[in-house]
Design an enzyme around this catalytic site. Sequence first.
Site, PDB file in Angstrom:
ATOM      1  N   ARG A  42       0.872  -1.180   0.000  1.00  0.00           N
ATOM      2  CA  ARG A  42       0.000   0.000   0.000  1.00  0.00           C
ATOM      3  C   ARG A  42       0.906   1.226   0.000  1.00  0.00           C
ATOM      4  O   ARG A  42       2.120   1.064  -0.010  1.00  0.00           O
ATOM      5  CB  ARG A  42      -0.905  -0.016   1.218  1.00  0.00           C
ATOM      6  N   ASN A  59      -4.606   7.420   3.671  1.00  0.00           N
ATOM      7  CA  ASN A  59      -4.313   6.748   4.939  1.00  0.00           C
ATOM      8  C   ASN A  59      -2.818   6.760   5.179  1.00  0.00           C
ATOM      9  O   ASN A  59      -2.046   6.331   4.314  1.00  0.00           O
ATOM     10  CB  ASN A  59      -4.782   5.286   4.882  1.00  0.00           C
ATOM     11  N   GLU A  60      -2.424   7.271   6.321  1.00  0.00           N
ATOM     12  CA  GLU A  60      -1.007   7.223   6.707  1.00  0.00           C
ATOM     13  C   GLU A  60      -0.082   7.519   5.531  1.00  0.00           C
ATOM     14  O   GLU A  60       0.795   6.700   5.201  1.00  0.00           O
ATOM     15  CB  GLU A  60      -0.669   5.853   7.318  1.00  0.00           C
ATOM     16  N   TRP A 110       3.048  -6.585  13.855  1.00  0.00           N
ATOM     17  CA  TRP A 110       4.238  -6.300  13.062  1.00  0.00           C
ATOM     18  C   TRP A 110       5.477  -6.145  13.926  1.00  0.00           C
ATOM     19  O   TRP A 110       6.570  -5.936  13.402  1.00  0.00           O
ATOM     20  CB  TRP A 110       3.997  -5.046  12.222  1.00  0.00           C
ATOM     21  N   GLU A 136      -2.369  -8.400   8.138  1.00  0.00           N
ATOM     22  CA  GLU A 136      -2.836  -7.865   9.413  1.00  0.00           C
ATOM     23  C   GLU A 136      -3.829  -8.782  10.103  1.00  0.00           C
ATOM     24  O   GLU A 136      -4.543  -8.347  10.996  1.00  0.00           O
ATOM     25  CB  GLU A 136      -3.396  -6.447   9.214  1.00  0.00           C
ATOM     26  N   LYS A 137      -3.861 -10.032   9.697  1.00  0.00           N
ATOM     27  CA  LYS A 137      -4.865 -10.919  10.279  1.00  0.00           C
ATOM     28  C   LYS A 137      -4.593 -11.227  11.744  1.00  0.00           C
ATOM     29  O   LYS A 137      -5.492 -11.685  12.447  1.00  0.00           O
ATOM     30  CB  LYS A 137      -5.027 -12.193   9.448  1.00  0.00           C
ATOM     31  N   GLU A 139      -6.366   5.748  15.429  1.00  0.00           N
ATOM     32  CA  GLU A 139      -6.131   4.302  15.514  1.00  0.00           C
ATOM     33  C   GLU A 139      -5.289   3.977  16.736  1.00  0.00           C
ATOM     34  O   GLU A 139      -4.380   4.721  17.097  1.00  0.00           O
ATOM     35  CB  GLU A 139      -5.365   3.777  14.285  1.00  0.00           C
TER      36      GLU A 139
END
Lengths: 671, 671, 671
Positions: free
Chosen positions: C112, C150-151, C316, C356-357, C308
């Site tokens: 991303r 986003n970010e 991570w 990210e699960k 967030e």
Amino acid sequence: MIESPKVHKILYGGDYNPEQWPEEVWQEDMRLLPKAHVDTMTINVFNWAKLQPSEGEYNFSELDKIMEMLKENHFNVCLATSSAAHPAWMAKRYPDILRVDFEGRKRKFGMRHNSCPNSPTYKKYSVKLAAELAKRYKDFDHIVAWHISNEYGGECYCDNCSNAFRVWLKEKYKTIENVNKVWNTSFWGHTFYDWDEIVPPNILSEHFGYNRTTFQGISLDYARFNSDSLLECYKDEYKVIKEITPNIPITTNFMGLYKPLDYQKWAPYLDFISWDNYPSNDDPYSRTAMSHDLMRGLKKGMPFALMEQTPSVTNWLPYNALKRPGVMRLWSYQAVAHGADTVMFFQMRRSIGACEKYHGAVIDHAGHENTRVFRECAELGQELDLLGDKLLGSRVKSDIAILFDWDNWWAIEYSAGPSADLKYQTQIHHYYQVLFNENYNVDLISVNDDFDQYKLIIAPSLYMVKEGVDQKLEKFVNNGGTFLTTFFSGYVDEHDLVQAGGYPGKLSELLGIWVEETDALPVQQCNEIIEQEQSYSCNLLFDIIHLQGAEAVASYGEDFYAGIPVVTKNTFGEGAAWYVGSNPEEGYLSKLLKNICHDAGIEPILPASEGIEVSRRVKGESQYTFILNHNDLPKKLVLDQPYRDLLNNKEYANGEEIVLSPKDVLILENL
Amino acid sequence: MIESPKVHKILYGGDYNPEQWPEEVWQEDMRLLPKAHVDTMTINVFNWAKLQPSEGEYNFSELDKIMEMLKENHFNVCLATSSAAHPAWMAKRYPDILRVDFEGRKRKFGMRHNSCPNSPTYKKYSVKLAAELAKRYKDFDHIVAWHISNEYGGECYCDNCSNAFRVWLKEKYKTIENVNKVWNTSFWGHTFYDWDEIVPPNILSEHFGYNRTTFQGISLDYARFNSDSLLECYKDEYKVIKEITPNIPITTNFMGLYKPLDYQKWAPYLDFISWDNYPSNDDPYSRTAMSHDLMRGLKKGMPFALMEQTPSVTNWLPYNALKRPGVMRLWSYQAVAHGADTVMFFQMRRSIGACEKYHGAVIDHAGHENTRVFRECAELGQELDLLGDKLLGSRVKSDIAILFDWDNWWAIEYSAGPSADLKYQTQIHHYYQVLFNENYNVDLISVNDDFDQYKLIIAPSLYMVKEGVDQKLEKFVNNGGTFLTTFFSGYVDEHDLVQAGGYPGKLSELLGIWVEETDALPVQQCNEIIEQEQSYSCNLLFDIIHLQGAEAVASYGEDFYAGIPVVTKNTFGEGAAWYVGSNPEEGYLSKLLKNICHDAGIEPILPASEGIEVSRRVKGESQYTFILNHNDLPKKLVLDQPYRDLLNNKEYANGEEIVLSPKDVLILENL
Amino acid sequence: MIESPKVHKILYGGDYNPEQWPEEVWQEDMRLLPKAHVDTMTINVFNWAKLQPSEGEYNFSELDKIMEMLKENHFNVCLATSSAAHPAWMAKRYPDILRVDFEGRKRKFGMRHNSCPNSPTYKKYSVKLAAELAKRYKDFDHIVAWHISNEYGGECYCDNCSNAFRVWLKEKYKTIENVNKVWNTSFWGHTFYDWDEIVPPNILSEHFGYNRTTFQGISLDYARFNSDSLLECYKDEYKVIKEITPNIPITTNFMGLYKPLDYQKWAPYLDFISWDNYPSNDDPYSRTAMSHDLMRGLKKGMPFALMEQTPSVTNWLPYNALKRPGVMRLWSYQAVAHGADTVMFFQMRRSIGACEKYHGAVIDHAGHENTRVFRECAELGQELDLLGDKLLGSRVKSDIAILFDWDNWWAIEYSAGPSADLKYQTQIHHYYQVLFNENYNVDLISVNDDFDQYKLIIAPSLYMVKEGVDQKLEKFVNNGGTFLTTFFSGYVDEHDLVQAGGYPGKLSELLGIWVEETDALPVQQCNEIIEQEQSYSCNLLFDIIHLQGAEAVASYGEDFYAGIPVVTKNTFGEGAAWYVGSNPEEGYLSKLLKNICHDAGIEPILPASEGIEVSRRVKGESQYTFILNHNDLPKKLVLDQPYRDLLNNKEYANGEEIVLSPKDVLILENL
């Protein structure tokens, strides 16, 4: 087991590269190698450039001479196909043969294992060369085996591979919608609408490290695709050779715990398994034993070939320590003890140039037989001559299986979280080692193998539960088997998609637990396992377990989950399913597994003794018990039944006390 | 020694970059620098972009002004040619000038040392600029030397270099068959049939690390080729300048122990050696001394120029500690003690922008003379004025030579095995340091230099024995010389091909030993050297030695080779050849070398004293003994003969006790 | 502060990605999330590929459904624009959208934040998508805010960026001569004659590491350009949305101490600040507090959104430890204590695939509400409901400001010398932490902010003094303010060009000192700070200070600068300017700063107590004092005035002793 009329003993020898030497040296080799009792030579491993000097030209004159010479001197030949390194001219004329690496860089000519597995040039000319070799030498009856390529490995990310990957995906998933689903591409908006939008996962796309990916599904499929691509190359050569020489067995040499290739998927296409054993200085010998057991398990326990080991030193370690006196013999018998039917070296004569010139060999740069290494080789060769066919084809029998699964290995180590220190191999070895030290024979098997022949199945971190494996395990336990698994199990299906509903997913009912959360701490931060007021240390991961039918066997001693179960047992049908929710110290595991084995009716071959390895092979009524002293000191042992030692022909009475010298070996046949 | 009518004293000054400053600052420089007793300026080092603003245009107006100004202010000039960084416009117009790096990446404009040495554009325009400069300034008689480019270095792997490499190979080897032979390409099937199949060895071909290669032969030849390519650039500029100004000496600044360039091969093409001395914080001062001795040895002991050092701090270290008070003077005299005839700095004035703005300078950002650094520079300048021509041209005389060989350096560190910790420099320094601490003068010489003037020759890890070197050494020993070498010696010829027949190969007869095997262990794993019941520690490598004429001087104390010789001595003709088969602790080496020196009739200049460095230069009857106190405390010394101190003109009697202040220096002339 | 008629309480909720789930799961979410008292959802963050399946086609049907569902279920929506990851088809069709990385490699589709900010394709289609979204959903009155992309982050070095960089430079510097001057290109002969000769500074040009450059000026301008380029992308989306929905506030989520983006330059273009708080395991909680204060300072103290945080684990980190019970609540209130008006999570439901699960979520893979994490979320949600609008819009008031400047951060860490261990963040935190531990509220402000509202301004390592900042500081001190700065201050202007004339440059008069030299040593090598015969430790850098009006407060105890001042104070007008010339241990700094604060008339909110954090927000007459117990044990506190606790509605008397449970929080309103 090498099914060949030529094989009447444990084959002894290894890689021989006369093409690197002038012919006068060949004559000296023919004088020296029989003195070492060598009987088998692996030849032609890296010879493509000489065999095919240009596109339209083949030249076998030198190889003809070598084959004739070996025949005349009564050596068996393991004939390699030379496809492990393509010729320089081919790389120049057909750059499609050159790989693109993980960093996305097109490679130039150099090294070995350098061909793109989806290169049309490679596929055409490697197969053509194999065919030429087979046609030319099909009537040389001293060939005991074909050796296709050499240590297949590595990855390619070129455009040909990209296209082949898309075809592979199309065959597997049929529609792009299915791909989107199994890779969960709606995460981060990666939805694909066309196959051509898919690019290989590497540092230029989804990866931020070799093992760090943002899309596990893509990376996992690429690992499978890459292993399959190399397998296709192998199969192409196999097919053409088999047609021409249907009676000569074919293999390629594996590398033990080599992650990039799913050897369990490869194994059916090899007539026998062969592998190269190069432990590092700090590898415990139990890890070597485990590798042998893994290799043996690839073809349901069939004896395998030890294709390579060094007679003395390697050259690629930071510190290339000498194999101490006796160690080469000890490790050779360790291979046999675990199922090897050959003892082979890399290599016969030390080369004088390039990167392996300081790798050990039977014949050193000194060029004569008056070296420690040559003497040790010759002594072992003589022993193997005396052993004859006694051990050939005998099997290791085990009541215990450890499940080992390449997909699981990839998936666990691609996982983002919970802990960077969670390594599949380490977990497998942690459990293996405890059983090994206690003198149980263990099989390492695939989830597709038959479970019914075992009493105990252990599956450390069975993160990925493939279709049907949960039912197989349930059936196994239901029928009275004992099953044990650990943290990070039951999470995902074969696409690395989480099985919703709570961990350990499809194993929940079997285990009778729900793992609500898992804490992950640096390995030096330990917790306690409390069992019957005894305290043991544990670290790495800490499952917070709810009992849902299981009973708590032990609980945490510290932190906010103190008192919560850490080890559980669930009675299921006729059997029991155990769960270990943290990483226990060896002492705890040893106690636990001994109890579980005992309850499952499994007893060790002999009582444990530090530094003593025990393994047993069986052929018909005969049992061959190997006792290996890895210690630097002599060790006393008391025997449990009458035996005869195959190596010195001595007989021992039941209860007799014997002293095993440092690094010495007994092969005891039951009387 | 700079052979110029302008040179009557130790030149003092350094790099001066007025082109980075407005002219009002120049005037201030002309006020300040004479106060620092500066007499010589190196100018025009990085000025190409300004001198040649576009392809057809040269503009020397600013440089003219600078030259005039320096002349008017009575400064000598060391005139650089500015070819160390090409102009941005040239990189844009002619990308062939940009290098391709070890990773195979085409670079863009940036940094310095950025030109491909085989770029037609670079070769054309660097030489043209040198010619323009020479023509324009040939009559400025204040030029004491030409300074070609700057700190040549680095590598390129572009297509022009690939082609040039093939030409270089063709000249050296004539046929592709010879290349195949010396690179042992039959290993891994790398046989070449055409020159164009050969590609440079880097991370895309044979390398898996900067120093890790699968084909040592290719990598070694590429290292030679790269050094030669840069040397050609130097020679091209040299030639054109020499034609125009035949009487001005020409140099380029070396970097001491700089691995990529074979300075021994470069040295004949320099009129005098100059080099830049930038020790790191943790370099022992013996390493600096060794670097000076190596640089001095490049031209058979001829005095050299210290071209650069920092007056205070560097800026590129992780921690840029200040040179403590007195240290700059101490290290300046250390250079002189080892043969320097100049003391020069980088730089005169600290720049205000880009990466060297925090590198020390004579004139700091404060801009005035009231700084510690300026004062120390001025005081040293004044002393050098007083010394006049006294020391100029004097020579360091040594009975001991250490062999240093770039090919050997490359080959040892490209070697795959036996130990990743075997570093050539470290081995050389290990032996150097022991002699240095005992106050012996030592020469570092090439294997091509004359051996006969020495009594003792030491060659640590003389891995590569080039054609004729073994005979030279045999002759040297036969005639009464003493030779000492160590593990990993005598293995290979100049192509890194192993000399079969047993180590140490062509040195076996001279040394009277056969090294059967070599153990390699992590450096913390030690063995013992036992000599006359005394025990010393050793580590790294452990040769297992058979005596074949030599006598054992010491043996191992541990492991399976306990009792085997580790140090041997072989009487050979009139002399003796020693072998040290492991890496001894300094205490052992000190004892051993002192005994060997004594036996060879070599005595130290003065008795050893901790932290005191002693060196001696000689001119005619005059001896100049340098005594340098590296300690942070004063040190008492007793003199061995009558002396006069050149720095304070005081006379000392034989046996007089003197106290040397911390960081202080004596230059004692014998009376 | 989110200025929206919908906002009557601290918004509670976070990222919600129903597009990753089948619709039956949505219904379950609608059942569960109200139980957690969630009221606000950030949606549509990574949805571009689905919203625009091909170049000419938009499909909002699924998003329509989601919007309707959320509306029906009374959730506020924070609507993201999905431009943080471009579609795969777009990358294939328009490769200009793919970045070129720092190594010069063209990326492929993946990850991303993957779009080049100067890609015409990206700019066209990201803005078009934003417009489409705004037009479609402008009348959905449950949208409380827009969330652009986003970010934002990362860098690009492609040809489009190169060209845009040249345009950016041309606008800033007008002429190439100006560029040459501010980059000091005469150093190393880098003079540019044409804009097109300039290439981006990366590993192929001026860099030899991500933070190591040979031309600081170029690298600094590229960092600014890159931040500006991303800001332009943001502004383009902002503009088009604002036109359509002028009353909905717009933000993008920042990342705290994120170096690549100059958030102080971004902040004016956000309607309110929002940020994502993900501390690492070993971050002290004072660092989190500092990040909150930095984010709050971006818009002059206006309350911000905590956009967030994880409810439980991240995925991570190397070791993803669980947030212990109570910690999520504690850290949520920490955000509020420092000025947050929202408490939001990533994410509502744990995904089942991709990287990210294993990131925590309100709803776990178990899928139900019976988890510790869900319970803690629900309990906090209930508390926030009860708090209502009490705290909304209240402000943190501080007498102390720490200057924080992105340009300074970049410049310090691009600097070659003096010390690799000098890190701007660490220096800022060193001073912040001491004040934090003593219970002073602190603002982190820009050098462009108003200084007059503060009594004390601290600027650790104010290396770069931009135009006018020195005068602002002088005026501030002259009017009675207290200023403190430290080593490596006052060196350069905004182009990283050294201010000649002696350090600390333009701050010299204010500070009354001259720093002649700076020693740099490895951090374990300490010196002493001696003040009134007390000794304290210091390390890192050691300024050698000359007093020029200032008085010495403390001196060095060791080395050749023993006795030289290390801490100085200069009376200047009505105020005082302090200088700390080394890196003191915390004990010294604590003593020093407490004294300075006291003298400046600043008192802490409450007396310090270990592990207890105190912060105060103010609205009109009301003071809200937050007391947070970070300890694992209960803590006794004595209150200094009568209070009511907003969380349990209890009242406390002045002097009352209370016991705060581990991880517990008080929000005390003054009575």
